[in-house]
Design a protein around this motif. Structure first.
Motif, mmCIF file in Angstrom:
data_model
loop_
_atom_site.group_PDB
_atom_site.id
_atom_site.type_symbol
_atom_site.label_atom_id
_atom_site.label_comp_id
_atom_site.label_asym_id
_atom_site.label_seq_id
_atom_site.Cartn_x
_atom_site.Cartn_y
_atom_site.Cartn_z
ATOM 1 N N ALA A 228 0.826 -1.210 0.000
ATOM 2 C CA ALA A 228 0.000 0.000 0.000
ATOM 3 C C ALA A 228 0.860 1.259 0.000
ATOM 4 C CB ALA A 228 -0.922 -0.004 1.215
ATOM 5 N N GLU A 229 0.307 2.311 -0.566
ATOM 6 C CA GLU A 229 1.031 3.583 -0.675
ATOM 7 C C GLU A 229 1.435 4.122 0.694
ATOM 8 O OE1 GLU A 229 0.164 8.119 -2.414
ATOM 9 O OE2 GLU A 229 -1.322 6.514 -2.645
ATOM 10 N N HIS A 230 0.549 3.995 1.652
ATOM 11 C CA HIS A 230 0.798 4.532 2.991
ATOM 12 C C HIS A 230 0.747 3.406 4.021
ATOM 13 C CE1 HIS A 230 0.292 8.531 1.312
ATOM 14 N NE2 HIS A 230 -0.866 8.161 0.817
ATOM 15 N N LYS A 252 -13.333 1.188 8.080
ATOM 16 C CA LYS A 252 -14.149 2.029 7.202
ATOM 17 C C LYS A 252 -13.264 2.862 6.267
ATOM 18 C CE LYS A 252 -17.930 2.455 10.546
ATOM 19 N NZ LYS A 252 -18.673 3.374 11.455
ATOM 20 N N ILE A 253 -12.190 3.400 6.807
ATOM 21 C CA ILE A 253 -11.292 4.230 6.001
ATOM 22 C C ILE A 253 -10.591 3.387 4.938
ATOM 23 C CG2 ILE A 253 -9.197 5.652 6.069
ATOM 24 C CD1 ILE A 253 -10.111 6.528 8.920
ATOM 25 N N LEU A 370 1.146 5.486 14.963
ATOM 26 C CA LEU A 370 2.206 6.212 14.277
ATOM 27 C C LEU A 370 1.704 6.574 12.895
ATOM 28 C CD1 LEU A 370 3.676 4.730 16.605
ATOM 29 C CD2 LEU A 370 5.617 4.415 15.064
ATOM 30 N N ILE A 371 1.616 7.870 12.619
ATOM 31 C CA ILE A 371 0.989 8.305 11.368
ATOM 32 C C ILE A 371 1.974 9.001 10.438
ATOM 33 C CG2 ILE A 371 -1.340 8.468 12.297
ATOM 34 C CD1 ILE A 371 -0.905 11.408 12.773
ATOM 35 N N LEU A 390 -7.461 13.501 9.790
ATOM 36 C CA LEU A 390 -6.112 13.477 10.360
ATOM 37 C C LEU A 390 -5.149 12.732 9.432
ATOM 38 C CD1 LEU A 390 -4.270 13.967 12.870
ATOM 39 C CD2 LEU A 390 -5.012 11.733 13.683
ATOM 40 N N LEU A 391 -5.587 11.606 8.896
ATOM 41 C CA LEU A 391 -4.735 10.841 7.986
ATOM 42 C C LEU A 391 -4.504 11.589 6.674
ATOM 43 C CD1 LEU A 391 -6.141 7.217 8.522
ATOM 44 C CD2 LEU A 391 -4.074 8.234 9.476
#
Length: 397
Positions: A228-230, A252-253, A370-371, A390-391
């Motif tokens: 995944a990209e992130h 959900k996200i 951790l974002i 936030l993400l």
């Protein structure tokens, strides 16, 4: 001075002293709340009952004003009116007395039935409120012609308390999470950490904290595609309701942004039976250690079954451990489960808990996500939309 008048003066002075004490306590709580010494973070592991109560959404009105601000004003108004004569002053005293008693009932019920935590400071203040209210009503009911006034003040107070309940229940709530820049005491090693089970194996490596902490995505339990990209990392406990809420939001996200987000999930049991880094005052959670180990065994035995078992544990964490174990074996099979290297399981848990020891310096509240960079989301966002925003802000999701 007649005996009844002297008796009334003694009671009035006692009420005045109690009002000073109650006002002082309420002012102290207000200052602590406004200066951030008590925050509104929602999550597990917050520690004492006071932290859980004073940091909850119910400690605020309109999402921004501490409830103790209103109690300060109420105590001050009663103190001033105590020395004033006339019908208006008497009505105000009774109105305030009824509110103090009604508010004490509301906030005590919240602690017992909703928060399941008791704040001694709060209960002291509510106890003082009931005592002050009762003494004020005692003084007023000794006077003549009070019946109609008492009924009117009771009705007004009931409407006011119900209004407070409605505003707190339906109105805006305070932010229940925060994002901190955290410094870790791990030497920078160019994207890899020496002797770290989190970086063992092959495949994609993601780094945080300027390369001081890294994770081998494919080798660790994760949700979503390892390509995944992130990639974000979540430290959590299966027995933590706030961690479950974050899990549901992330589901959900991730469904909304398919293939764009992966979540490395690292269990940190909130139980001092296996976690030596649990802060003092944090209550141990039943089966937290056993569930964490069991989930890691499922991942190691069959990664394709992990997401299903991960979701099942959150949903049924109140079930006995034997039920969780039976579910794990039915999903993966006894042969695979028995073949798992428990040394790897113990090593991952040990490093998860070592990281937790660093992260709790800011706050013990769980989960911790951790974002990106050195940023950690502490606690749980009040809704999925807030978490998604936030993400987006930190990842460009």
């Amino acid at each position: 001075m007649s005996k009844p008048a002297h008796s009334n003066l003694v009671v009035k002075r006692a009420v005045a002293m109690l009002l000073i004490v109650a006002f002082s306590l309420s002012l102290w709580l207000t200052i602590r709340k406004l200066t951030g010494e008590i925050d509104s973070l929602a999550g597990c592991g917050a520690g004492s009952g006071c932290a859980n109560v004073l940091g909850s959404r119910w400690s605020m009105v309109f999402g921004t004003i501490p409830v103790s601000v209103f109690s300060c004003l109420l105590y001050a108004a009663v103190f001033v009116s105590l020395w004033l004569a006339g019908a208006k002053a008497r009505w105000l005293r009774m109105f305030a007395a009824w509110i103090l008693i009604g508010a004490a009932v509301w906030f005590t019920a919240l602690q017992v039935f909703v928060l399941h935590a008791i704040c001694p400071y709060c209960m002291t203040m509510h106890g003082l409120g009931v005592l002050i209210g009762s003494l004020v009503l005692f003084l007023e009911f000794k006077a003549s012609g009070v019946a109609r006034m008492a009924l009117g003040s009771l009705g007004g107070a009931a409407v006011s308390v119900m209004g407070l309940v409605a505003v707190q229940y339906f109105g805006p709530v305070p932010e229940t999470h925060r994002v901190d820049d955290v410094t870790v005491d791990i030497p920078e090693t160019g994207g890899a950490v020496v002797d770290s089970i989190h970086t063992a194996g092959e495949g994609r490596l993601v780094s945080f904290f300027d390369g001081r902490k890294s994770y081998r995505v494919d080798a660790l339990p994760h949700l979503g595609s390892g390509d995944a990209e992130h990639v974000i990392v979540k430290y959590f406990d299966y027995t933590c309701e706030a961690c479950r809420d974050v899990h549901v939001s992330l589901e959900k996200i991730m469904a909304k942004y398919p293939g764009r987000l992966a979540v490395v999930v690292l269990a940190v049991p909130l139980d001092n039976k296996c976690n030596p880094n649990l802060p003092l005052g944090v209550e141990s959670h039943r089966n937290a250690c056993e569930f964490a180990r069991l989930s890691l065994r499922v991942w190691r035995a069959d990664p394709s079954k992990f997401a299903e078992f991960h979701a099942w544990l959150f949903e049924y964490h109140t079930q006995p451990y034997e039920a969780a174990e039976a579910m794990a074996y039915s999903l993966v099979g006894a042969e695979k489960m028995e073949a798992v290297d428990t040394g790897w399981v113990d090593a991952v848990l040990k490093e998860n808990m070592a990281d937790y020891k660093i992260f709790v310096r800011e706050t013990p509240v769980m989960p911790k996500v951790l974002i990106g960079g050195s940023k950690i989301m502490q606690g749980v966002a009040k809704d999925t939309g807030t978490f998604e925003l936030l993400l987006k802000q930190n990842l460009g999701l």
